[in-house]
Design a protein around this motif. Structure first.
Motif, PDB file in Angstrom:
ATOM      1  N   VAL A   5       0.848  -1.192   0.000  1.00 60.20           N
ATOM      2  CA  VAL A   5       0.000   0.000   0.000  1.00 60.20           C
ATOM      3  C   VAL A   5       0.881   1.238   0.000  1.00 60.20           C
ATOM      4  O   VAL A   5       0.600   2.209  -0.693  1.00 60.20           O
ATOM      5  CB  VAL A   5      -0.947  -0.010   1.231  1.00 60.20           C
ATOM      6  CG1 VAL A   5      -1.659   1.315   1.381  1.00 60.20           C
ATOM      7  CG2 VAL A   5      -1.933  -1.148   1.128  1.00 60.20           C
ATOM      8  N   GLN A   8       2.076   2.067  -3.409  1.00 62.59           N
ATOM      9  CA  GLN A   8       0.971   2.616  -4.203  1.00 62.59           C
ATOM     10  C   GLN A   8       0.710   4.075  -3.827  1.00 62.59           C
ATOM     11  O   GLN A   8       0.466   4.915  -4.698  1.00 62.59           O
ATOM     12  CB  GLN A   8      -0.308   1.807  -3.973  1.00 62.59           C
ATOM     13  CG  GLN A   8      -0.248   0.424  -4.577  1.00 62.59           C
ATOM     14  CD  GLN A   8      -1.562  -0.289  -4.354  1.00 62.59           C
ATOM     15  OE1 GLN A   8      -2.572   0.123  -4.890  1.00 62.59           O
ATOM     16  NE2 GLN A   8      -1.543  -1.347  -3.567  1.00 62.59           N
ATOM     17  N   ILE A  49      -5.641   5.103   5.384  1.00 61.71           N
ATOM     18  CA  ILE A  49      -5.675   4.729   3.963  1.00 61.71           C
ATOM     19  C   ILE A  49      -6.837   5.431   3.270  1.00 61.71           C
ATOM     20  O   ILE A  49      -6.687   5.947   2.165  1.00 61.71           O
ATOM     21  CB  ILE A  49      -5.789   3.196   3.798  1.00 61.71           C
ATOM     22  CG1 ILE A  49      -4.498   2.521   4.265  1.00 61.71           C
ATOM     23  CG2 ILE A  49      -6.078   2.826   2.342  1.00 61.71           C
ATOM     24  CD1 ILE A  49      -4.586   1.022   4.354  1.00 61.71           C
ATOM     25  N   PRO A  60      -6.680   1.948  -4.410  1.00 59.39           N
ATOM     26  CA  PRO A  60      -5.592   0.965  -4.460  1.00 59.39           C
ATOM     27  C   PRO A  60      -5.943  -0.292  -5.244  1.00 59.39           C
ATOM     28  O   PRO A  60      -5.069  -0.911  -5.838  1.00 59.39           O
ATOM     29  CB  PRO A  60      -5.306   0.650  -2.994  1.00 59.39           C
ATOM     30  CG  PRO A  60      -6.458   1.166  -2.228  1.00 59.39           C
ATOM     31  CD  PRO A  60      -7.129   2.217  -3.056  1.00 59.39           C
TER      32      PRO A  60
END
Length: 73
Positions: A5, A8, A49, A60
Motif C-alpha cells: 500500500v 501505491q 488509507i 488501491p
C-alpha cells in the motif's frame, strides 16, 4: 504478485507532483509518518488509507488490477 500500500501511495503522490510536506498538510498526517507508510515501516490504519485515497483521488484496487492484468499477458 504483491505491491505494498505504501508503494501505491508513493506512486499516487508522485503522479500528482505532491511532496510529503504538501500531502501531510492536506491530510493532517505528519510527513514523518507518511514517509514511514511509503517505506512500509508502519501499517496504516483503514482510516489513514481512506484519507489518503480521498486526497490522492486513487483506489488501491485499481492499481492492483492493472498490475495483475499486465502480469497475465
Amino acid at each position: 504478485m504483491t505491491i505494498s500500500v505504501g508503494k501505491q501511495i508513493r506512486e499516487a503522490r508522485r503522479k500528482r507532483n505532491l511532496s510529503l510536506a504538501k500531502l501531510a498538510e492536506k491530510t493532517n498526517i505528519t510527513p514523518n509518518h507518511l514517509g514511514k507508510i511509503e517505506r512500509g515501516e508502519v501499517k496504516p490504519s483503514y482510516h489513514t488509507i481512506s484519507v489518503l485515497c480521498i486526497v490522492l483521488q486513487f483506489n488501491p484496487l485499481d492499481s492492483l488490477l492493472r498490475k495483475e492484468k499486465k502480469r497475465m499477458k
